[in-house]
Scaffold this active site. Structure first.
Site, short mmCIF file in Angstrom:
data_model
loop_
_atom_site.label_atom_id
_atom_site.label_comp_id
_atom_site.label_asym_id
_atom_site.label_seq_id
_atom_site.Cartn_x
_atom_site.Cartn_y
_atom_site.Cartn_z
N SER A 11 -16.83 10.56 -13.18
CA SER A 11 -16.35 9.21 -13.43
C SER A 11 -16.69 8.30 -12.24
O SER A 11 -17.84 8.24 -11.82
CB SER A 11 -14.84 9.28 -13.70
OG SER A 11 -14.30 8.05 -14.08
N HIS B 275 -19.27 8.62 -17.77
CA HIS B 275 -18.72 8.19 -19.06
C HIS B 275 -18.48 6.69 -19.05
O HIS B 275 -18.60 6.04 -18.01
CB HIS B 275 -17.42 8.95 -19.40
CG HIS B 275 -16.28 8.64 -18.47
ND1 HIS B 275 -14.98 9.01 -18.74
CD2 HIS B 275 -16.23 8.01 -17.27
CE1 HIS B 275 -14.18 8.64 -17.77
NE2 HIS B 275 -14.90 8.01 -16.86
#
Length: 217
Positions: free
Chosen positions: A81, A104
């Protein structure tokens, strides 16, 4: 948490990116302060983080890129992330044996009516564009392909990270660091999901809620 090894000019970035309401977490300010303690020497940033705040991850990335002494990054176990963005700040970006990167799309927690939800979706899409702008500087994929990878929540092994351009090299040396599970992982590798204790998941959910609450104030 940041641990400084001044003898080796190393910073260990461990845990959630962004401060929660208790003040815990890794921030651009704490990274900047830690870099100052290295007296201008070249820095090695060792990362083991499930990610956290996109804003803080981008701010840390820019802080590291501006550091005049130069920066190399090492993925000790996990750069997921927002932490994947931090990892990209290194001139050399080394994957330890068994380490992973996850990318993501931006996400958040929201409560409100349809207008509020539409506005939130617009904000998240703006974050996606900012992330793609950074990833595209390193990855071999084009922007449309990167968006598809973000949507799928893509996990990279050390070899795959090098092939994708996210990392510059890998080492066979295995780190003692352990990757932690996080509430924002949609499809984590089985070994990360299994080896992570339930308390890690609870802690990450609390941290994510705290980050979201702080952002919406």
């Amino acid at each position: 948490m940041i641990v400084i090894n001044k003898a080796k000019n190393e910073l260990f970035v461990d845990g959630v990116i962004g401060a929660d309401w208790t003040g815990e977490g890794v921030t651009a300010m704490s990274v900047s302060d830690a870099l100052e303690s290295l007296d201008g020497g070249r820095a090695t940033i060792r990362i083991n983080s499930p990610g956290g705040s996109a804003d803080e991850g981008i701010a840390i990335y820019n802080t590291l890129k501006r550091y005049p002494g130069g920066v190399d990054t090492v993925n000790e176990a996990l750069a997921a992330s927002a932490a994947s963005v931090v990892f990209l700040a290194g001139e050399t970006r080394t994957m330890s044996s068994g380490s992973r990167i996850m990318i993501h799309r931006a996400l958040t927690i929201e409560i409100g009516n349809a207008d509020r939800m539409r506005k939130t979706a617009d904000v998240l899409e703006a974050y996606d564009k900012s992330l793609i702008e950074i990833y595209s500087q390193y990855m071999t994929d084009n922007e449309q392909e990167i968006m598809s990878l973000l949507s799928a929540e893509t996990w990279y092994s050390a070899d795959n990270a090098v092939s994708a351009g996210l990392a510059t090299d890998k080492t066979e040396k295995k780190s003692k660091a352990k990757a932690a599970m996080a509430a924002w992982f949609k499809n984590p590798p089985e070994d990360i999901a299994i080896q992570s204790h339930r308390k890690d998941l609870v802690k990450s959910r609390l941290a994510f809620a705290n980050l979201t609450t702080a952002k919406n104030k």
